[in-house]
Design a protein around this motif. Structure first.
Motif, mmCIF file in Angstrom:
data_model
loop_
_atom_site.group_PDB
_atom_site.id
_atom_site.type_symbol
_atom_site.label_atom_id
_atom_site.label_comp_id
_atom_site.label_asym_id
_atom_site.label_seq_id
_atom_site.Cartn_x
_atom_site.Cartn_y
_atom_site.Cartn_z
ATOM 1 N N MET A 109 21.670 -18.802 -34.080
ATOM 2 C CA MET A 109 20.570 -18.799 -33.124
ATOM 3 C C MET A 109 19.978 -17.396 -32.984
ATOM 4 S SD MET A 109 20.565 -20.278 -29.227
ATOM 5 C CE MET A 109 21.541 -18.931 -28.544
ATOM 6 N N GLU A 110 20.838 -16.367 -33.015
ATOM 7 C CA GLU A 110 20.358 -14.992 -32.890
ATOM 8 C C GLU A 110 19.509 -14.598 -34.098
ATOM 9 O OE1 GLU A 110 23.457 -15.994 -32.397
ATOM 10 O OE2 GLU A 110 23.448 -15.848 -30.183
ATOM 11 N N GLU A 111 19.957 -14.995 -35.290
ATOM 12 C CA GLU A 111 19.192 -14.696 -36.500
ATOM 13 C C GLU A 111 17.854 -15.437 -36.496
ATOM 14 O OE1 GLU A 111 22.812 -13.937 -39.719
ATOM 15 O OE2 GLU A 111 21.971 -15.938 -39.441
ATOM 16 N N PHE A 112 17.894 -16.673 -36.041
ATOM 17 C CA PHE A 112 16.672 -17.461 -35.982
ATOM 18 C C PHE A 112 15.665 -16.824 -35.030
ATOM 19 C CE2 PHE A 112 14.403 -20.967 -33.717
ATOM 20 C CZ PHE A 112 13.523 -21.275 -34.735
ATOM 21 N N LYS A 113 16.127 -16.363 -33.879
ATOM 22 C CA LYS A 113 15.230 -15.721 -32.920
ATOM 23 C C LYS A 113 14.617 -14.459 -33.510
ATOM 24 C CE LYS A 113 14.981 -13.772 -28.271
ATOM 25 N NZ LYS A 113 15.740 -13.438 -27.031
ATOM 26 N N GLU A 114 15.423 -13.675 -34.198
ATOM 27 C CA GLU A 114 14.920 -12.442 -34.801
ATOM 28 C C GLU A 114 13.878 -12.747 -35.880
ATOM 29 O OE1 GLU A 114 16.662 -8.510 -37.179
ATOM 30 O OE2 GLU A 114 18.040 -9.976 -36.298
ATOM 31 N N ARG A 115 14.162 -13.734 -36.723
ATOM 32 C CA ARG A 115 13.214 -14.110 -37.774
ATOM 33 C C ARG A 115 11.907 -14.641 -37.187
ATOM 34 N NH1 ARG A 115 16.924 -17.864 -41.656
ATOM 35 N NH2 ARG A 115 18.497 -16.343 -42.275
ATOM 36 N N LEU A 116 12.031 -15.548 -36.215
ATOM 37 C CA LEU A 116 10.845 -16.183 -35.646
ATOM 38 C C LEU A 116 9.985 -15.160 -34.912
ATOM 39 C CD1 LEU A 116 9.293 -18.788 -35.194
ATOM 40 C CD2 LEU A 116 10.689 -19.219 -33.162
ATOM 41 N N ASN A 117 10.617 -14.259 -34.179
ATOM 42 C CA ASN A 117 9.863 -13.231 -33.452
ATOM 43 C C ASN A 117 9.108 -12.327 -34.429
ATOM 44 O OD1 ASN A 117 8.972 -11.830 -31.191
ATOM 45 N ND2 ASN A 117 10.691 -10.402 -31.237
ATOM 46 N N LYS A 118 9.745 -11.989 -35.531
ATOM 47 C CA LYS A 118 9.113 -11.145 -36.548
ATOM 48 C C LYS A 118 7.928 -11.857 -37.181
ATOM 49 C CE LYS A 118 10.187 -8.567 -40.780
ATOM 50 N NZ LYS A 118 11.256 -8.206 -41.758
ATOM 51 N N GLN A 119 8.082 -13.157 -37.479
ATOM 52 C CA GLN A 119 7.002 -13.913 -38.097
ATOM 53 C C GLN A 119 5.831 -14.118 -37.136
ATOM 54 O OE1 GLN A 119 6.681 -15.017 -41.264
ATOM 55 N NE2 GLN A 119 8.590 -13.954 -41.794
ATOM 56 N N LEU A 120 6.135 -14.440 -35.877
ATOM 57 C CA LEU A 120 5.072 -14.675 -34.903
ATOM 58 C C LEU A 120 4.294 -13.406 -34.601
ATOM 59 C CD1 LEU A 120 7.021 -16.994 -32.435
ATOM 60 C CD2 LEU A 120 5.066 -17.677 -33.838
ATOM 61 N N SER A 121 4.975 -12.268 -34.664
ATOM 62 C CA SER A 121 4.318 -10.987 -34.377
ATOM 63 C C SER A 121 3.228 -10.661 -35.386
ATOM 64 C CB SER A 121 5.361 -9.854 -34.355
ATOM 65 O OG SER A 121 6.326 -10.090 -33.345
ATOM 66 N N LEU A 122 3.244 -11.320 -36.536
ATOM 67 C CA LEU A 122 2.201 -11.108 -37.528
ATOM 68 C C LEU A 122 0.872 -11.719 -37.085
ATOM 69 C CD1 LEU A 122 4.218 -11.961 -40.776
ATOM 70 C CD2 LEU A 122 3.720 -9.685 -39.856
ATOM 71 N N TYR A 123 0.928 -12.677 -36.144
ATOM 72 C CA TYR A 123 -0.272 -13.405 -35.743
ATOM 73 C C TYR A 123 -0.746 -13.051 -34.330
ATOM 74 C CZ TYR A 123 1.302 -16.244 -39.696
ATOM 75 O OH TYR A 123 1.715 -16.655 -40.931
ATOM 76 N N PHE A 124 0.167 -12.879 -33.391
ATOM 77 C CA PHE A 124 -0.217 -12.566 -32.021
ATOM 78 C C PHE A 124 0.981 -12.000 -31.249
ATOM 79 C CE2 PHE A 124 1.775 -16.555 -31.947
ATOM 80 C CZ PHE A 124 0.968 -17.532 -32.515
ATOM 81 N N ARG A 125 0.664 -11.294 -30.162
ATOM 82 C CA ARG A 125 1.730 -10.831 -29.265
ATOM 83 C C ARG A 125 2.305 -12.045 -28.544
ATOM 84 N NH1 ARG A 125 0.076 -6.073 -25.401
ATOM 85 N NH2 ARG A 125 2.285 -6.350 -24.911
ATOM 86 N N ASN A 126 3.603 -12.024 -28.320
ATOM 87 C CA ASN A 126 4.228 -13.201 -27.738
ATOM 88 C C ASN A 126 5.475 -12.821 -26.964
ATOM 89 O OD1 ASN A 126 6.844 -13.829 -29.555
ATOM 90 N ND2 ASN A 126 5.227 -12.982 -30.849
ATOM 91 N N ASP A 127 5.919 -13.742 -26.156
ATOM 92 C CA ASP A 127 7.190 -13.614 -25.443
ATOM 93 C C ASP A 127 8.054 -14.802 -25.861
ATOM 94 O OD1 ASP A 127 9.128 -12.724 -23.526
ATOM 95 O OD2 ASP A 127 8.456 -14.340 -22.204
ATOM 96 N N LEU A 128 9.184 -14.533 -26.479
ATOM 97 C CA LEU A 128 10.019 -15.579 -27.073
ATOM 98 C C LEU A 128 11.359 -15.636 -26.351
ATOM 99 C CD1 LEU A 128 10.010 -17.623 -29.465
ATOM 100 C CD2 LEU A 128 11.182 -15.868 -30.800
ATOM 101 N N CYS A 129 11.667 -16.814 -25.813
ATOM 102 C CA CYS A 129 12.963 -17.051 -25.170
ATOM 103 C C CYS A 129 13.665 -18.178 -25.925
ATOM 104 C CB CYS A 129 12.800 -17.458 -23.701
ATOM 105 S SG CYS A 129 11.871 -16.279 -22.696
ATOM 106 N N ILE A 130 14.953 -18.049 -26.114
ATOM 107 C CA ILE A 130 15.710 -19.091 -26.807
ATOM 108 C C ILE A 130 17.083 -19.229 -26.161
ATOM 109 C CG2 ILE A 130 16.411 -17.411 -28.569
ATOM 110 C CD1 ILE A 130 16.549 -19.794 -30.555
#
Length: 365
Positions: A109-130
């Motif tokens: 889950m920690e790796e997934f959050k890190e990957r997803l946050n990195k990918q989403l940051s390419l498109y827009f600023r975001n706040d990610l909770c998991i």
């Protein structure tokens, strides 16, 4: 002290709570002072306290900590986990990358959050909770639009539920302008080659997950999935007397004159739906593109060679259970057509019914 925009978001989340769940949800949150929970419990027990005053009291107790927007997002995610049926959900299926044969579910889950946050940051600023909840990963994605980060409206918040050992992910309603970016980020984060919507939607999250994950063990086969049978169905065993089917009549105005016909109907319904409660779908929709078959009642329609197009929609609190009860009371003909009697095993509730195209055999010279 709490930032004004953060306080506004916190006030909105707390306003959604029921009075009796304040203590439980704040305890799950972890960002609320544990020594102040007794004050909240005392305030919630006072029935005369208005909801607005209760929310203000909790906010004042929160002010001893410098709460962030992210912490408020985590509280909103916890609320959503406890009230999953307050939103409309859609089910998506993931396809693994065949060339690498890499399983997407090996990530933590920690790796997934890190990957997803990195990918989403390419498109827009975001706040990610998991957070993990009932063997699934629950994700809250808050997307920023505009120049200031606090501009995060309800339509810019997306919830996702992913059982990590499965090929499905369930999403709440998402803006069309955000959808492609979020899907691409999920593909890269989960290392999949394709993500597609499987036309399974509804508000009951547990039912949607069950229909997607257990499509081969619905209806009569659900008794094996739920461990309601203590013997091997393929093993030979002496026959034993079965209990007579219940003769309970659901509608007092219905009188069954042919008991044998009723027993046969009950047997057919049991074979199609089983004896367990049906998954809850609020809607089943069919789009018909077939040849018109009522020409004896409307002869002029026989001249029209175009497919007859129409839409049939079943709606209710539990459409599958409603279809089963209609079959039990004899209000529909049995056996049910495949697209009605096997909805629970098709993992869909939106269908297109069309005539089969017959292929001509190759001509011989």
């Amino acid at each position: 002290m709490i930032n004004s925009s953060t306080e506004s978001s916190l006030r909105k989340v707390l306003g959604s709570f029921r009075r009796e769940e304040y203590v439980t949800l704040l305890k799950q949150w972890g960002s609320f002072p544990a020594d102040r929970l007794s004050d909240v419990e005392k305030a919630t027990s006072m029935k005369r306290t208005a909801k607005k005053a209760l929310v203000q009291h909790v906010i004042q107790l929160c002010s001893v900590k410098n709460l962030s927007k992210h912490a408020v997002g985590e509280l909103e995610l916890i609320y959503q986990q406890n009230h999953p049926n307050s939103r409309k959900w859609s089910v998506f299926q993931l396809t693994e990358q065949a060339e690498t044969k890499e399983k997407h579910h090996v990530t933590t889950m920690e790796e997934f959050k890190e990957r997803l946050n990195k990918q989403l940051s390419l498109y827009f600023r975001n706040d990610l909770c998991i957070r993990r909840h009932r063997d699934a990963w629950w994700i809250r994605l808050g997307i920023q639009e505009g120049t200031q980060f606090h501009r995060q409206t309800a339509s810019n918040v997306v919830y996702m539920v992913h059982p990590p050992q499965s090929q499905f992910i369930i999403l709440s309603t998402i803006k069309v302008s955000h959808k492609d970016c979020v899907m691409q980020a999920l593909l890269n984060s989960l290392r999949c080659s394709e993500i597609r919507e499987i036309q399974l939607t509804g508000r009951n999250l547990d039912s949607l997950a069950s229909l997607a994950l257990n499509s081969n063990s619905q209806g009569w086969f659900s008794q094996f999935r739920l461990n309601q049978v203590d013997t091997n169905p393929l093993a030979k065993r002496p026959s034993r007397k079965r209990k007579a089917p219940s003769s309970e009549i659901l509608d007092s105005d219905i009188v069954f004159e042919n008991e044998k016909e009723k027993e046969l109907r009950d047997k057919q319904v049991l074979h199609s739906f089983g004896s367990n409660e049906q998954p809850k779908l609020q809607k089943i929709e069919y789009k018909l593109e077939t040849k018109f078959r009522g020409c004896e009642f409307a002869p002029a329609m026989s001249l029209n060679k175009e497919p007859f197009r129409c839409r049939v929609k079943f709606e209710g609190t539990n459409v599958l259970e409603g279809i089963r009860q209609l079959a039990k009371t004899g209000l529909v003909s049995l056996p049910l057509p495949h697209h009605l009697g096997n909805v629970h095993s098709l993992a869909k509730n939106h269908f297109v019914l069309a005539d089969k195209k017959r292929t001509r055999p190759p001509e011989q010279n």
